[in-house]
Design an enzyme around this catalytic site. Structure first.
Site, mmCIF file in Angstrom:
data_model
loop_
_atom_site.group_PDB
_atom_site.id
_atom_site.type_symbol
_atom_site.label_atom_id
_atom_site.label_comp_id
_atom_site.label_asym_id
_atom_site.label_seq_id
_atom_site.Cartn_x
_atom_site.Cartn_y
_atom_site.Cartn_z
ATOM 1 N N HIS A 52 0.722 -6.361 3.191
ATOM 2 C CA HIS A 52 -0.649 -6.683 2.781
ATOM 3 C C HIS A 52 -0.983 -8.124 3.156
ATOM 4 C CE1 HIS A 52 0.014 -3.553 -0.583
ATOM 5 N NE2 HIS A 52 -0.825 -3.015 0.283
ATOM 6 N N LYS A 56 -3.555 7.341 -9.217
ATOM 7 C CA LYS A 56 -2.329 6.541 -9.240
ATOM 8 C C LYS A 56 -2.084 5.986 -10.638
ATOM 9 C CE LYS A 56 -2.794 4.925 -4.474
ATOM 10 N NZ LYS A 56 -2.909 3.714 -3.634
ATOM 11 N N SER A 71 3.658 -0.231 -1.013
ATOM 12 C CA SER A 71 3.887 -0.619 -2.407
ATOM 13 C C SER A 71 4.757 0.396 -3.124
ATOM 14 C CB SER A 71 2.548 -0.771 -3.137
ATOM 15 O OG SER A 71 1.828 -1.856 -2.621
ATOM 16 N N ARG A 103 -0.651 1.718 9.050
ATOM 17 C CA ARG A 103 0.758 1.490 9.355
ATOM 18 C C ARG A 103 1.272 2.479 10.377
ATOM 19 N NH1 ARG A 103 2.195 1.880 3.209
ATOM 20 N NH2 ARG A 103 1.039 3.714 3.768
#
Length: 162
Positions: free
Chosen positions: A18, A43, A130, A92
């Protein structure tokens, strides 16, 4: 003309991947807002909203044109309200593209005032997420290569490994 961008996300926790994207965006845009979602949807975050904001501030505090802010509601509403012309998202891997493409198209449908721009991380950060960092930390692994020292300390404390 001043162009400001936002980088929205949960940042649970903020990783070096990040940080890489924010630091690069800070060279491209006049101002960058790291916008931390207060309500991360489905989440279940490890860190509270305030903790995520504090950790992001600690990791990015050296960047003069970067601000960390929390928000609730639609990302495009936050962008419009704060005169942010760009939503920056990281890709990514190819697997990220489909979701991000759908999100960008939905945002474009909701408003034509905000554009989505994709950045790819530096190669050494392409595998970091994460959720993987949280998992490694919870299982006692060393996360030093994935997060800043303050974030590492917070992860170790949260996982009972201080």
């Amino acid at each position: 003309m001043t162009v400001s961008a936002m980088y929205p996300g949960t940042f649970d926790p903020i990783t070096l991947g990040h940080e890489d994207l924010v630091r690069r965006a800070a060279r491209l845009y006049d101002n960058v807002v790291v916008a931390i979602a207060a309500n991360p949807g489905s989440k279940e975050p490890m860190f509270t909203f305030n903790e995520r904001v504090d950790l992001a501030n600690a990791a990015l505090g050296d960047l003069e044109n970067v601000k960390v802010a929390g928000y609730e509601g639609l990302t495009v509403d936050f962008a419009r309200k704060n005169k942010l012309a760009v939503i920056m998202r990281g890709l990514r891997a190819v697997s990220d593209f489909e979701y991000e493409f759908q999100l960008a198209n939905m945002n474009r449908h909701l408003t034509d005032e905000v554009e989505t721009v994709f950045l790819t991380p530096t190669e050494k950060y392409t595998f970091i997420s994460s959720s993987l960092v949280r998992e490694v930390a919870s299982l006692g692994g060393d996360v030093s290569e994935f997060v800043s020292p303050k974030v590492k300390t917070a992860l170790m404390e949260r996982c009972g490994r201080s």
